[in-house]
Scaffold this active site. Structure first.
Site, mmCIF file in Angstrom:
data_model
loop_
_atom_site.group_PDB
_atom_site.id
_atom_site.type_symbol
_atom_site.label_atom_id
_atom_site.label_comp_id
_atom_site.label_asym_id
_atom_site.label_seq_id
_atom_site.Cartn_x
_atom_site.Cartn_y
_atom_site.Cartn_z
ATOM 1 N N TYR A 142 -8.065 5.938 2.755
ATOM 2 C CA TYR A 142 -7.183 4.932 2.147
ATOM 3 C C TYR A 142 -6.454 4.160 3.246
ATOM 4 O O TYR A 142 -6.452 2.924 3.256
ATOM 5 C CB TYR A 142 -6.193 5.630 1.209
ATOM 6 C CG TYR A 142 -5.069 4.751 0.702
ATOM 7 C CD1 TYR A 142 -5.304 3.721 -0.211
ATOM 8 C CD2 TYR A 142 -3.749 4.947 1.133
ATOM 9 C CE1 TYR A 142 -4.259 2.926 -0.671
ATOM 10 C CE2 TYR A 142 -2.704 4.159 0.672
ATOM 11 C CZ TYR A 142 -2.965 3.146 -0.225
ATOM 12 O OH TYR A 142 -1.930 2.352 -0.676
ATOM 13 N N ILE B 254 -11.200 -9.487 -8.081
ATOM 14 C CA ILE B 254 -11.134 -10.157 -6.771
ATOM 15 C C ILE B 254 -12.174 -9.649 -5.771
ATOM 16 O O ILE B 254 -12.277 -10.185 -4.680
ATOM 17 C CB ILE B 254 -9.718 -10.057 -6.139
ATOM 18 C CG1 ILE B 254 -9.318 -8.594 -5.872
ATOM 19 C CG2 ILE B 254 -8.692 -10.770 -6.987
ATOM 20 C CD1 ILE B 254 -8.141 -8.464 -4.918
#
Ligand SMILES: NC(=O)c1ccc[n+]([C@@H]2O[C@H](COP(=O)([O-])OP(=O)(O)OC[C@H]3O[C@@H](n4cnc5c(N)ncnc54)[C@H](OP(=O)(O)O)[C@@H]3O)[C@@H](O)[C@H]2O)c1
Length: 280
Positions: A125, A37
């Site tokens: 993150y 993706i």
């Protein structure tokens, strides 16, 4: 409903695939092997194949420590790719459900974080996931942003270097060592991927309005509290020793009190009950 699920062989994705099938939905699960993706054009083909009514993104760059040195890779998957998916879902008027994390918050607030709190991450993150959230929330007809935390499930976490969830790691260590040390000053809400998959199924079929949802098993615990429960339930013999985060240094900074408060959705069951089920 016709559901297109990205990340279908991940820890959460595997339980979502099973839960959707068990609930009678038509689900097409794809993972990196079929559709990467991060390349926008790849996505269009799969949308034509299934013409989804619901699109779910359960992919993620989930290696929290690895993200500190691979900032670009984390942002490409956790943010840029989310934009591609949100746009593709909008183009076919499908609901878009995206999974985010408690790590978008700094963990300094002992009252926890509800759905209206502004993100403020303390590691790469968390920053990359917070950037991804923005693409869901601008989605014209409204996306569903699901934040969750401290996941474990019976399928392995593919993005984690050793693949084992916290529960299995504890059991393995207890069987290998005389003493196991576990951090007792980081608090959160331990959440079962099975329970989360059931809640997401309810979210997409239950007439809930688009927006932010905090879907977590109820009850706040430290990693040490969770370990104690595992010790008790499994009768583990090794000595369990509480330690502070400073005695267990990690590359990425971890939020101390990363507690998601759910004010919009029927509460999920307490974490102890979900854990008992997992261990039975
Ligand atoms: N685990 C937790 O404690 C936790 C807590 C809060 C929120 N979350 C969020 O929940 C979601 C699911 O987490 P998880 O623990 O189930 O993750 P996971 O086990 O690492 O699964 C992620 C899946 O995404 C796939 N993927 C990676 N890069 C891809 C790409 N470029 N194109 C397509 N698919 C790709 C992975 O395939 P490969 O294995 O081939 O890379 C893997 O199957 C993530 O968004 C994560 O941020 C997780």
């Amino acid at each position: 409903m016709r559901i297109l699920l990205f990340g279908s062989r991940g820890m959460l994705g595997s339980d979502l695939q099973k839960e959707f099938e068990d609930s009678g939905h038509e689900v097409m699960g794809v993972d990196r092997e079929e559709v990467d993706i991060t390349h926008g054009p790849n996505i269009a083909d799969v949308f034509h194949t299934i013409e989804p009514e619901v699109v779910i993104n359960a992919t993620g760059y989930t290696d929290v420590d690895g993200a500190e040195t691979n900032r670009e890779a984390a942002f490409v998957l956790n943010s840029e790719a989310v934009k591609y998916l949100a746009e593709a879902a909008a183009a076919v008027s499908a609901k878009f459900v995206h999974i985010s994390t408690e790590m978008v918050f700094d963990g300094d607030n002992k009252s926890g974080y509800n759905e209206t709190t502004e993100p403020h991450a303390v590691n790469v993150y968390g920053e990359s996931k917070a950037a991804g959230e923005k693409h869901v929330l601008v989605y014209e007809s409204g996306g569903y942003l699901v934040r969750t935390s401290w996941l474990y499930g019976k399928f392995s976490q593919r993005g984690k270097p050793r693949g084992l969830n916290f529960i299995e790691t504890m059991i393995k260590l207890a069987n290998e060592k005389p003493e196991v040390k576990v951090v007792n000053d980081q608090f959160g809400k331990l959440t079962s991927t099975k329970d989360l998959a059931q809640a997401i199924t309810q979210l997409i079929s239950g007439g809930y309005v688009p927006g932010i949802y905090h879907l977590v098993n109820e009850g706040v615990a430290s990693w040490y509290d969770v370990a104690k429960e595992i010790w008790q339930r499994c009768g583990l013999k090794a000595t369990l020793q509480p330690i502070s985060s400073s005695e267990y240094p990690s590359i990425a900074k971890r939020p101390k009190y990363s507690v998601l408060v759910n004010t919009k959705f029927p509460p999920l069951r307490p974490w102890q009950q979900a854990l008992a089920d997992y261990l039975s």
